[in-house]
Design a protein around this motif. Sequence first.
Motif, PDB file in Angstrom:
ATOM      1  N   MET A  84      59.931  11.506  31.127  1.00  0.00           N
ATOM      2  CA  MET A  84      60.185  11.876  32.519  1.00  0.00           C
ATOM      3  C   MET A  84      59.240  12.979  32.994  1.00  0.00           C
ATOM      4  O   MET A  84      59.287  13.396  34.136  1.00  0.00           O
ATOM      5  N   GLU A 120      60.867  12.868  26.803  1.00  0.00           N
ATOM      6  CA  GLU A 120      59.565  13.319  27.273  1.00  0.00           C
ATOM      7  C   GLU A 120      58.973  12.457  28.382  1.00  0.00           C
ATOM      8  O   GLU A 120      58.197  12.938  29.184  1.00  0.00           O
ATOM      9  N   ARG A 140      64.673  25.249  32.824  1.00  0.00           N
ATOM     10  CA  ARG A 140      65.325  24.057  33.386  1.00  0.00           C
ATOM     11  C   ARG A 140      64.644  22.777  32.905  1.00  0.00           C
ATOM     12  O   ARG A 140      65.297  21.848  32.433  1.00  0.00           O
ATOM     13  N   HIS A 141      63.321  22.731  33.013  1.00  0.00           N
ATOM     14  CA  HIS A 141      62.612  21.517  32.626  1.00  0.00           C
ATOM     15  C   HIS A 141      62.548  21.365  31.104  1.00  0.00           C
ATOM     16  O   HIS A 141      62.532  20.240  30.594  1.00  0.00           O
ATOM     17  N   HIS A 142      62.542  22.463  30.365  1.00  0.00           N
ATOM     18  CA  HIS A 142      62.575  22.375  28.913  1.00  0.00           C
ATOM     19  C   HIS A 142      63.899  21.761  28.452  1.00  0.00           C
ATOM     20  O   HIS A 142      63.922  20.867  27.599  1.00  0.00           O
ATOM     21  N   ALA A 143      64.997  22.221  29.039  1.00  0.00           N
ATOM     22  CA  ALA A 143      66.309  21.660  28.691  1.00  0.00           C
ATOM     23  C   ALA A 143      66.389  20.184  29.079  1.00  0.00           C
ATOM     24  O   ALA A 143      66.912  19.354  28.315  1.00  0.00           O
ATOM     25  N   ARG A 144      65.870  19.820  30.244  1.00  0.00           N
ATOM     26  CA  ARG A 144      65.894  18.422  30.682  1.00  0.00           C
ATOM     27  C   ARG A 144      65.030  17.550  29.783  1.00  0.00           C
ATOM     28  O   ARG A 144      65.381  16.407  29.495  1.00  0.00           O
ATOM     29  N   LEU A 145      63.921  18.084  29.325  1.00  0.00           N
ATOM     30  CA  LEU A 145      63.049  17.335  28.420  1.00  0.00           C
ATOM     31  C   LEU A 145      63.800  16.990  27.139  1.00  0.00           C
ATOM     32  O   LEU A 145      63.788  15.849  26.686  1.00  0.00           O
ATOM     33  N   HIS A 146      64.516  17.955  26.580  1.00  0.00           N
ATOM     34  CA  HIS A 146      65.263  17.700  25.347  1.00  0.00           C
ATOM     35  C   HIS A 146      66.439  16.766  25.592  1.00  0.00           C
ATOM     36  O   HIS A 146      66.791  15.970  24.728  1.00  0.00           O
ATOM     37  N   HIS A 147      67.021  16.840  26.772  1.00  0.00           N
ATOM     38  CA  HIS A 147      68.189  16.000  27.054  1.00  0.00           C
ATOM     39  C   HIS A 147      67.810  14.564  27.411  1.00  0.00           C
ATOM     40  O   HIS A 147      68.453  13.615  26.956  1.00  0.00           O
ATOM     41  N   TYR A 148      66.775  14.388  28.228  1.00  0.00           N
ATOM     42  CA  TYR A 148      66.433  13.053  28.744  1.00  0.00           C
ATOM     43  C   TYR A 148      65.217  12.403  28.094  1.00  0.00           C
ATOM     44  O   TYR A 148      65.001  11.230  28.246  1.00  0.00           O
TER      45      TYR A 148
END
Length: 90
Positions: A78, A76, A66-74
């Motif tokens: 955050m 670093e 979940r956080h890996h996908a969010r990192l790529h989307h939003y």
Amino acid sequence: MLKTNTRQANWRRANPVKYDAHLAVQRAVKAGNLEKQGCEVCGMEAVDAHHDEYDEPLRVRWLCRRHHARLHHYGEDMFPLRQGSARTSD
């Protein structure tokens, strides 16, 4: 050389440096030279290795899916690094 035309095989062909870094992490984990740690954001045990830079393939951040996908989307910024983060390997 990969002969299939799947999305994953196409990514591997298009990103050989990134793919080599992923393989290096897999080999190091299997050999016991790199230890998985909990997600640096939430502590979850099931994690992916994230490379901030690929020129040091064993320098990774451990993030749950979940956080890996969010990192790529939003991006670093955050994810502030916690003290003692799993950014380096030994």
